[in-house]
Design a protein around this motif. Structure first.
Motif, short mmCIF file in Angstrom:
data_model
loop_
_atom_site.label_atom_id
_atom_site.label_comp_id
_atom_site.label_asym_id
_atom_site.label_seq_id
_atom_site.Cartn_x
_atom_site.Cartn_y
_atom_site.Cartn_z
N GLY A 62 0.84 -1.20 0.00
CA GLY A 62 0.00 0.00 0.00
C GLY A 62 0.87 1.24 0.00
O GLY A 62 2.04 1.20 -0.37
N GLY A 63 0.31 2.36 0.43
CA GLY A 63 1.09 3.59 0.49
C GLY A 63 0.27 4.80 0.12
O GLY A 63 -0.97 4.76 0.07
N THR A 64 0.97 5.88 -0.15
CA THR A 64 0.31 7.15 -0.45
C THR A 64 -0.26 7.13 -1.87
O THR A 64 0.39 6.68 -2.80
CB THR A 64 1.30 8.32 -0.30
OG1 THR A 64 2.39 8.15 -1.21
CG2 THR A 64 1.84 8.41 1.11
N LEU A 65 -1.49 7.61 -2.02
CA LEU A 65 -2.14 7.65 -3.33
C LEU A 65 -2.14 9.06 -3.91
O LEU A 65 -1.69 9.28 -5.03
CB LEU A 65 -3.58 7.16 -3.21
CG LEU A 65 -3.79 5.71 -2.80
CD1 LEU A 65 -5.28 5.42 -2.64
CD2 LEU A 65 -3.17 4.78 -3.82
N LEU A 66 -2.68 10.01 -3.16
CA LEU A 66 -2.86 11.34 -3.72
C LEU A 66 -3.08 12.35 -2.61
O LEU A 66 -3.67 12.04 -1.58
CB LEU A 66 -4.09 11.35 -4.65
CG LEU A 66 -4.39 12.63 -5.42
CD1 LEU A 66 -3.32 12.89 -6.49
CD2 LEU A 66 -5.75 12.56 -6.08
N MET A 168 -7.36 17.36 0.84
CA MET A 168 -7.56 15.98 1.29
C MET A 168 -6.34 15.16 0.93
O MET A 168 -5.58 15.53 0.03
CB MET A 168 -8.79 15.37 0.62
CG MET A 168 -10.09 15.92 1.09
SD MET A 168 -11.49 15.11 0.31
CE MET A 168 -11.38 15.77 -1.34
N GLN A 169 -6.21 14.02 1.59
CA GLN A 169 -5.17 13.06 1.24
C GLN A 169 -5.75 11.66 1.30
O GLN A 169 -6.65 11.39 2.08
CB GLN A 169 -3.96 13.20 2.16
CG GLN A 169 -4.24 12.93 3.62
CD GLN A 169 -3.03 13.18 4.50
OE1 GLN A 169 -2.16 13.98 4.18
NE2 GLN A 169 -2.97 12.47 5.61
N LEU A 170 -5.23 10.78 0.44
CA LEU A 170 -5.73 9.41 0.33
C LEU A 170 -4.56 8.45 0.42
O LEU A 170 -3.54 8.64 -0.25
CB LEU A 170 -6.45 9.21 -1.00
CG LEU A 170 -7.61 10.16 -1.29
CD1 LEU A 170 -8.03 10.07 -2.74
CD2 LEU A 170 -8.77 9.85 -0.38
N LEU A 171 -4.70 7.42 1.24
CA LEU A 171 -3.67 6.40 1.43
C LEU A 171 -4.32 5.03 1.49
O LEU A 171 -5.45 4.89 1.96
CB LEU A 171 -2.93 6.60 2.76
CG LEU A 171 -2.25 7.90 3.04
CD1 LEU A 171 -3.15 8.85 3.77
CD2 LEU A 171 -1.01 7.66 3.85
N LEU A 172 -3.59 4.01 1.04
CA LEU A 172 -4.03 2.62 1.21
C LEU A 172 -3.11 1.97 2.23
O LEU A 172 -1.88 2.00 2.08
CB LEU A 172 -3.93 1.84 -0.10
CG LEU A 172 -5.05 2.05 -1.12
CD1 LEU A 172 -4.75 1.26 -2.38
CD2 LEU A 172 -6.39 1.65 -0.56
N ILE A 186 -8.42 2.58 -5.92
CA ILE A 186 -9.67 3.21 -5.53
C ILE A 186 -10.18 4.05 -6.71
O ILE A 186 -9.39 4.66 -7.43
CB ILE A 186 -9.46 4.14 -4.31
CG1 ILE A 186 -8.94 3.35 -3.11
CG2 ILE A 186 -10.71 4.92 -3.96
CD1 ILE A 186 -9.91 2.36 -2.52
N GLU A 187 -11.49 4.08 -6.89
CA GLU A 187 -12.12 4.96 -7.87
C GLU A 187 -13.18 5.77 -7.14
O GLU A 187 -13.99 5.23 -6.41
CB GLU A 187 -12.73 4.14 -9.01
CG GLU A 187 -13.16 4.97 -10.18
CD GLU A 187 -13.51 4.13 -11.41
OE1 GLU A 187 -13.60 4.72 -12.50
OE2 GLU A 187 -13.69 2.90 -11.28
N ILE A 188 -13.16 7.10 -7.34
CA ILE A 188 -14.03 8.01 -6.60
C ILE A 188 -14.79 8.90 -7.58
O ILE A 188 -14.21 9.41 -8.54
CB ILE A 188 -13.19 8.93 -5.68
CG1 ILE A 188 -12.34 8.10 -4.72
CG2 ILE A 188 -14.06 9.90 -4.91
CD1 ILE A 188 -11.35 8.90 -3.92
N THR A 189 -16.08 9.11 -7.31
CA THR A 189 -16.84 10.05 -8.13
C THR A 189 -17.06 11.39 -7.43
O THR A 189 -17.18 12.42 -8.09
CB THR A 189 -18.24 9.51 -8.52
OG1 THR A 189 -18.99 9.27 -7.35
CG2 THR A 189 -18.13 8.26 -9.34
N GLU A 190 -17.14 11.39 -6.10
CA GLU A 190 -17.39 12.63 -5.40
C GLU A 190 -17.09 12.49 -3.92
O GLU A 190 -17.26 11.42 -3.35
CB GLU A 190 -18.85 13.08 -5.57
CG GLU A 190 -19.15 14.43 -4.98
CD GLU A 190 -20.57 14.90 -5.23
OE1 GLU A 190 -20.78 16.12 -5.23
OE2 GLU A 190 -21.46 14.05 -5.40
#
Length: 196
Positions: A62-66, A168-172, A186-190
């Motif tokens: 895993g790790g940092t996404l965005l 925001m920040q996103l991590l797995l 991950i896929e996000i719409t909103e």
């Protein structure tokens, strides 16, 4: 402006306040240090989505996404956000059911977040804001390059105001010892602030 007239979009009180809209917010994305994915925008039956596919060598770790900033035309300073008490996310896992760590970044540079399960089919999740806890803030690609990937959380971290949200920040997280996946992401719409 159209034919000499200005138009103003008015929204009813209590309308969700969008924090991430992939169709229009691409200018605020930036990849954190040691990222394991690259942001891509897709058009699906769900509408425009932000797709973050994990690189094959990082599936188990895993790790940092965005990390992303709110769009310039979507700043929250000065807005009446009384009564907003949750985040609504429309998202799915790109592989098997997974977990995601989402952090809200305040204008003091500190993050508040949580970790939650994400199914591999489209779901709308509600995360109460009072469940967010201090978390480390992901850093961008720093110079000198020996700087850490994240700093914090800090014991003296004060509660944040909704008007102070800047990004925001996103991590797995890493997979468990007996978990395996062929594909991960991950896929996000909103993402929006809502009243529950």
């Amino acid at each position: 402006m159209d034919a000499g007239y200005w138009h103003t979009l008015l929204t009813p009180k209590g309308t969700p306040v969008t924090l991430l809209a992939p169709a229009t917010d691409r200018g605020g994305y930036y990849t954190p240090k040691n990222t394991v994915s690259w942001p891509a925008t897709s058009a699906t039956v769900e509408g425009a989505t932000l797709k973050l596919s994990v690189e094959p060598q990082a599936i188990s770790t895993g790790g940092t996404l965005l990390r992303l900033d709110l769009a310039n035309d979507n700043q929250l300073t000065g807005r009446d956000l009384h009564g907003y008490n949750a985040l609504a996310l429309r998202l799915r896992s790109l592989g098997k059911d997974d977990r995601l760590q989402l952090g809200i970044i305040a204008n003091d540079g500190l993050a508040w977040g949580t970790d939650f399960p994400v199914a591999n089919d489209w779901k709308t999740l509600l995360l109460p804001l009072d469940k967010l806890k201090p978390m480390g803030i992901m850093l961008g690609q720093a110079y000198p390059t020996f700087m850490p990937v994240a700093v914090g959380p800090f014991a003296s971290q004060k509660a944040f105001s909704l008007n102070a949200i800047e990004g925001m920040q996103l991590l797995l997280p890493a997979l468990g010892p007996h978990q395996t996946m062929q594909q991960r992401g991950i896929e996000i719409t909103e993402v929006a602030l809502v009243q529950m």
